[in-house]
Structure formats: C-alpha cells, structure tokens
Design a protein around this motif. Structure first.
Motif, mmCIF file in Angstrom:
data_model
loop_
_atom_site.group_PDB
_atom_site.id
_atom_site.type_symbol
_atom_site.label_atom_id
_atom_site.label_comp_id
_atom_site.label_asym_id
_atom_site.label_seq_id
_atom_site.Cartn_x
_atom_site.Cartn_y
_atom_site.Cartn_z
ATOM 1 N N ALA A 1 36.171 37.003 36.967
ATOM 2 C CA ALA A 1 37.582 35.533 36.812
ATOM 3 C C ALA A 1 38.642 35.523 36.355
ATOM 4 O O ALA A 1 39.803 35.226 36.729
ATOM 5 C CB ALA A 1 36.896 34.202 36.287
ATOM 6 N N LEU A 2 38.976 35.493 34.763
ATOM 7 C CA LEU A 2 40.368 36.079 34.355
ATOM 8 C C LEU A 2 40.989 37.162 34.431
ATOM 9 O O LEU A 2 42.493 36.866 35.070
ATOM 10 C CB LEU A 2 39.874 36.824 32.692
ATOM 11 N N VAL B 1 47.359 28.264 22.331
ATOM 12 C CA VAL B 1 48.149 28.556 22.710
ATOM 13 C C VAL B 1 47.918 29.385 24.293
ATOM 14 O O VAL B 1 46.535 29.357 24.066
ATOM 15 C CB VAL B 1 49.056 29.732 22.256
ATOM 16 N N ASP B 2 47.930 29.273 25.460
ATOM 17 C CA ASP B 2 47.978 30.017 27.099
ATOM 18 C C ASP B 2 48.310 31.184 26.420
ATOM 19 O O ASP B 2 48.917 31.860 26.746
ATOM 20 C CB ASP B 2 48.923 29.053 27.873
ATOM 21 N N ALA B 3 46.691 32.074 26.225
ATOM 22 C CA ALA B 3 46.843 33.445 26.094
ATOM 23 C C ALA B 3 46.434 33.985 27.441
ATOM 24 O O ALA B 3 45.580 35.396 27.251
ATOM 25 C CB ALA B 3 46.416 33.741 24.946
ATOM 26 N N THR B 4 46.070 33.512 28.809
ATOM 27 C CA THR B 4 45.964 34.533 29.674
ATOM 28 C C THR B 4 46.296 35.771 29.770
ATOM 29 O O THR B 4 46.063 36.505 30.009
ATOM 30 C CB THR B 4 45.883 33.414 30.924
ATOM 31 N N GLU C 1 41.500 33.085 37.878
ATOM 32 C CA GLU C 1 40.231 31.518 38.909
ATOM 33 C C GLU C 1 40.166 31.051 36.750
ATOM 34 O O GLU C 1 39.420 30.387 37.079
ATOM 35 C CB GLU C 1 39.328 32.461 39.344
ATOM 36 N N ASP C 2 40.669 31.976 36.221
ATOM 37 C CA ASP C 2 40.293 31.313 34.999
ATOM 38 C C ASP C 2 41.225 31.777 33.725
ATOM 39 O O ASP C 2 42.320 32.665 34.399
ATOM 40 C CB ASP C 2 38.645 31.716 34.230
ATOM 41 N N ARG C 3 41.292 30.896 32.773
ATOM 42 C CA ARG C 3 42.805 30.970 31.857
ATOM 43 C C ARG C 3 42.130 31.225 30.446
ATOM 44 O O ARG C 3 40.752 30.442 29.821
ATOM 45 C CB ARG C 3 43.281 29.882 32.191
#
Length: 596
Positions: free
Chosen positions: A486-487, A398-401, A491-493
């Motif tokens: 970055a998160l 899952v995308d938990a960004t 800039e990061d996921r």
C-alpha cells in the motif's frame, strides 16, 4: 454473618469501600458468582478478604504463584487475618491442615495445579467454605496473554460446590478474554463487574531506544524511589544491573537462570527496600505485591498491550504518583513477528499478530497513550489525559511517505539482502568499495535521497518494522511485510512521530515526602525499625499515605490514631504506641525519634 462495612473499619482501618468494592462484596455475601475486572491498586484483595471474615467458613483463594501467595499472607497477617498456604514450598503442611480442619483459618491459598486435583477436592469438602476466589483469572483463557492450562481444570472443583460463591478477579482482560473466563468458570453474564482500566496515577512515557543504558540512568537520576527495569533476556538483566548499579544506586538482577537462593535473596532485598531497583525478566513481578514501586521501565518490547498494562501496573499500587517507561526498537517487532511465525501454534497466530499490531499503534501514536490503552480494553476515554508524554509535550509529526518509499525501493533493488546501514549508503550515493563491488552505484535508487530524507531513514525503518511493512531476519536481511504494498502504490502514507530531544531529568525529592516534613521522615524511620524487628517489609506495617496522614494530623492518643485511614485494630494494638510516641516527641518540640 457479620457486617462487611464494620469489618472494613475495624480490621482494615478504612471508613468506606472504594469504587465497585461494595458491589462485588454484596454479590459474594448474597452467594452469587462474579467476575471482577479491576485495576491493580484498586483493592481487589479486599473483595475476598472482607467476605472471608464476614461469611462463615474458610475462603479458598486460588493463586498462580507461590511468591504471590506468601506476599498476600504476609499482608493479611498484618491485619490480624488467619491465612496459610498449601504449596510445595511450605514445610508446615500438617500444621496448616490442623488449622484448616479446626476452623481456625480465615483464608487458605492454593495453586491451580493442586486445587484441580481430586484429593484436594475431597479434603476441602470436609470443611465449610465461605467462598472460592480465583485470582489472576485471565490465566484461564486461551485468549489471554498469560494462559495457564491448569486454570482450565478448575471447573469440576467449582461445580462440586455449587452453593459456594465463586469470585474471579483480574486486572487485565479484553472483551474476548472476559467472555471466555465467564464460560470457563461457570459465571453468568450478569456477574461481570467492570471497574474500568484506568490507572490515573501512572504517567506513561514511550521513547525509541537510543542508548538504553544512558536513557535508564537519566530516569533513575530523576526518580529516587524503588523501581523495576524489565529486560528481554537473562543476559540483558545482568548487563543492566551492572550498568545502572555503577551510578551508586543499589540494582540487583532477577531471572530464572539465577540460583534459587540468590533469586530469593534479591527479591527479599527489593521487597524490603525503599529505593532499590530490580533489573529483571518478566519472571519477576506477578508474585510481588509491593505497593510503593515508583516506576516500571521496559528496556525492550513487552509481548502485548495486555502484558504492558499488567507489568506497568506494578507501579504505584499505593495510589501515589508513579511512572511507566518503554524504550523500543524496530528490531523488537521483527523478533516478535519471527517468534509468532515459528514458535506459536497456527491457531493462535492471528490473535498474536493482532496484539502485536495494537502494540505498534501504541508506540507510534502521536495522540494520548492512555486513551489508546483504554480504547483497546473497550472503554471510551477522553481524547487527552494530561498525564502521558504526548499530552504533556505533544510530539512533532512529519510526512515521511516519500522517504519510506525510497527505503522500500532500495531494499527491493538490492535483493533484500542488506541491512539499514548499507541501504542508507546507497540512498545517499556514497562511493564506498562495498557499493562499487556490488554494482549498487548503478542502481536507480543510488543517491536519490535528500539530506532531509536521509536524516529520517533510521526512524522510518523503525516505523516500517513496527507496522509490518518491513521484516528483518536474524541476520539483518530485510523483506517486505504485508503493509509495504500500500505504501509503494501510494494507497497509504507514513506519518512519522519525532519524539522530543532527550532532556536530563532533575532529581526530585521523591513522592513519599514532597513537602520535606521532618515528622514524616521520623515516622518512616520508626516504621523501618519496626519492620526490621518483625522481619516484614515496611509497607506491611503502614503505607506512606497513612504516615503522611499521621504527620498532618499528629494524633496524640491511640484513640486518635485509630481514626487514621489504614490503622486497623490489629495494627493499632501492635504498633500504635510506637507511632504515638514518635508524634508526641515532635509535639513537645523534639525533632527526633524518641527511644521505644
């Protein structure tokens, strides 16, 4: 000189060399120096045992642990090889020296501390040497995960005998470590022989730790064979031994804090057992050459991928299927990073951080565990192995960004003074007395997380700690790591891997006898009795694979038995009649072991 292949067949009972064994032995026989990187269980010992018998003189084997030497001597003696050790634990020094000086020893084992001394060099210089083998050679390298300074003092000994072939052996060495070993031991670049790192018989499983006692009990319930459970502390081994032993399985602890006689007794019990579990610190293992360990489980994070590979490699050395389990938590990474910054000398910190990040990638990956492991050692494996948890049961990602950003923001707004439980309460907007007193109900992050995001907070925190976006001190307080920026800046996921729900493992019949063959069980019983009489572990007599071949082919004579793989001349002479009797009893319809 004698023919190595003839020795392999007559002494060890094998018809052909496996993998790179022939290549390694050919170099030794021709007097060349070599470094061999070969997986555990691929037959490293044969690479020096066969030349020790084929070349004139005595082979000197330098080994790091007394327990390992004694295990190797016991196994060699089972094949009729004359072997001995000069260590502080051996009280037969004069007898060993007499055998050495008379030319009666095929192999002499010594620790690096002793072998690097001038007096030892003078003593060994009085006899002809067949070869010098340096076992666990990764210990020579400061790049290695198990550095031993005494290994770096061996070069004068080796150079004193320039015409004696030197053979360095290890199962665990990345590219930098291999290069360092070659330099430190004076082995030419063309002497490097890589057999690959894959252990295809080992199935890898990695899970977040969630009640590790219950997780391990489930594992033991489905795996009846002998196993090792590694705990990160002495107290942890005692606790796990008590927890797991309560289920009826014999489980004993092993750590450096135990009385030496208790440690020795527990180790002997494990080596001789066919179903016991040892709960241990990493002090246990390198000195054990037990081939029938069916599983290795880590109840905490190992030091590095190299350590994980080496420690899990103690399973399945007989080539039969085995399992490696790792249960990890975010706090493991936090603790490891604190250790690097406070206990490791500054020059070694970048390498240690790199190793820890590689371990984080292994536990977090949604891809093939084996492929990641092998790429770490410089190989180019297939993308799917078909024998790790992620290949057999692909996990959900899952995308938990967004959840990660909210958790990092909550940590920042609360001044990095609180743990995950309090941050969860803040993000959930819970009206607690602690939150009101601290004024955290007035923060911009109060109540901003959805139910779906709140369900992810714990695994998100674990992932952020693993990838060094969050750091935790020993009191539970949090701070940002270098990956946080970055998160937060987009800039990061964070792709979160959600492991499958825990399932109860069904108890298997065991790898040893998958078909339930009564003759195989009778042969095992006979082996157990003979081992008890001889005072050796059952596997020293014959491996399970040899007994399975006996049960399938039912040889009715000593001559026919000699054709079975693993039945060499000395074992045929010593044990052959007993096993033929057992087989003949079955051929005559008697499904029991006849009296000896």
């Amino acid at each position: 000189m004698q023919d190595p292949l003839a020795i392999l067949r007559s002494t060890f009972g094998f018809q052909d060399f496996r993998g790179v064994q022939q290549q390694v032995i050919d170099r030794v026989m021709s007097g060349q120096h070599s470094l061999t990187v070969m997986p555990t269980g691929a037959g490293k010992s044969l690479c020096y045992q066969v030349p020790a018998l084929a070349r004139p003189g005595t082979a000197l084997v330098i080994s790091p642990l007394i327990a390992l030497m004694h295990d190797q001597i016991r196994a060699a003696s089972g094949f009729g090889i004359q072997a001995a050790a000069l260590t502080s634990a051996d009280d037969n020094r004069q007898e060993t020296l007499a055998r050495l000086n008379s030319g009666a020893l095929d192999i002499l084992y010594a620790a690096p501390e002793r072998a690097s001394g001038e007096s030892f060099r003078a003593m060994i210089g009085r006899i002809p040497l067949a070869l010098i083998a340096i076992d666990e050679a990764h210990c020579v390298s400061e790049w290695g995960h198990d550095f031993r300074p005494d290994y770096r003092l061996l070069r004068p000994l080796l150079d004193h005998f320039p015409d004696v072939p030197r053979l360095a052996l290890t199962a665990t060495a990345d590219r930098e470590t291999r290069a360092d070993i070659l330099v430190q031991l004076g082995i030419p670049q063309d002497g490097l022989i890589l057999a690959g790192f894959d252990r295809p018989n080992i199935r890898y499983h990695i899970r977040p730790r969630d009640g590790v006692g219950a997780q391990l009990k489930t594992l033991l319930g489905g795996q009846p064979g002998p196993g090792i459970v590694y705990a990160p502390s002495r107290a942890g081994t005692e606790k796990l031994a008590e927890q797991l032993g309560g289920a009826g399985r014999k489980v004993l602890p092993y750590h450096a804090g135990l009385e030496p006689q208790i440690r020795s007794r527990n180790q002997a019990a494990f080596v001789s057992s066919e179903d016991m579990v040892m709960a241990a610190t990493i002090a246990f293992g390198m000195g054990i050459d037990k081939p029938d360990v069916r599983f290795v489980a880590h109840a905490g994070l190992p030091k590095s991928i190299e350590a994980f590979y080496q420690e899990t490699g103690r399973a399945g050395r007989d080539g039969d299927p085995a399992e490696a389990w790792l249960f990890w938590g975010g706090e493991d990474f936090a603790r490891a990073r604190r250790r690097i910054e406070t206990e490791v000398e500054e020059s070694r910190r970048p390498g240690e951080r790199q190793r820890l990040n590689a371990l984080a990638a292994l536990v977090e990956t949604a891809g093939c565990r084996r492929a990641l492991l092998l790429r770490h050692f410089g190989e180019t494996p297939p993308e799917i192995c078909g024998n790790c948890d992620n290949c057999l049961e692909p996990p959900t990602t899952v995308d938990a960004t967004e959840a990660a950003r909210k958790l990092l923001s909550a940590a920042f707004r609360t001044e990095m003074r609180f743990g995950i439980a309090h941050l969860t309460d803040v993000l959930a907007g819970r009206d607690t007395e602690k939150i009101r007193n601290l004024g955290h109900d007035r923060l911009s992050v109060f109540g901003i997380a959805s139910e779906e995001e709140l369900a992810l907070v714990k695994p998100v925190a674990r992932a952020l700690l693993a990838r060094d976006a969050l750091r935790a001190d020993e009191y539970g307080g949090l701070s940002f790591g270098p990956s946080a920026r970055a998160l937060l800046k987009g800039e990061d996921r964070l792709e979160l891997v959600l492991p499958p729900k825990r399932q109860r493992r069904s108890r298997r019949g065991g790898v040893a006898n998958p078909d339930g063959d009564p003759l195989f069980e009778a042969l095992r019983t006979r082996r157990r009795d003979l081992a008890k009489e001889a005072g050796v572990p059952p596997y020293v007599i014959f491996h399970d694979s040899t007994l399975r071949e006996m049960a399938a082919l039912r040889p009715a004579s000593l001559r026919a038995l000699s054709e079975i793989s693993g039945v060499g001349a000395a074992k045929l002479d010593r044990y052959g009649a007993a096993f033929v009797d057992t087989i003949l009893g079955f051929r005559e319809g008697e499904n029991h072991v006849p009296p000896a």
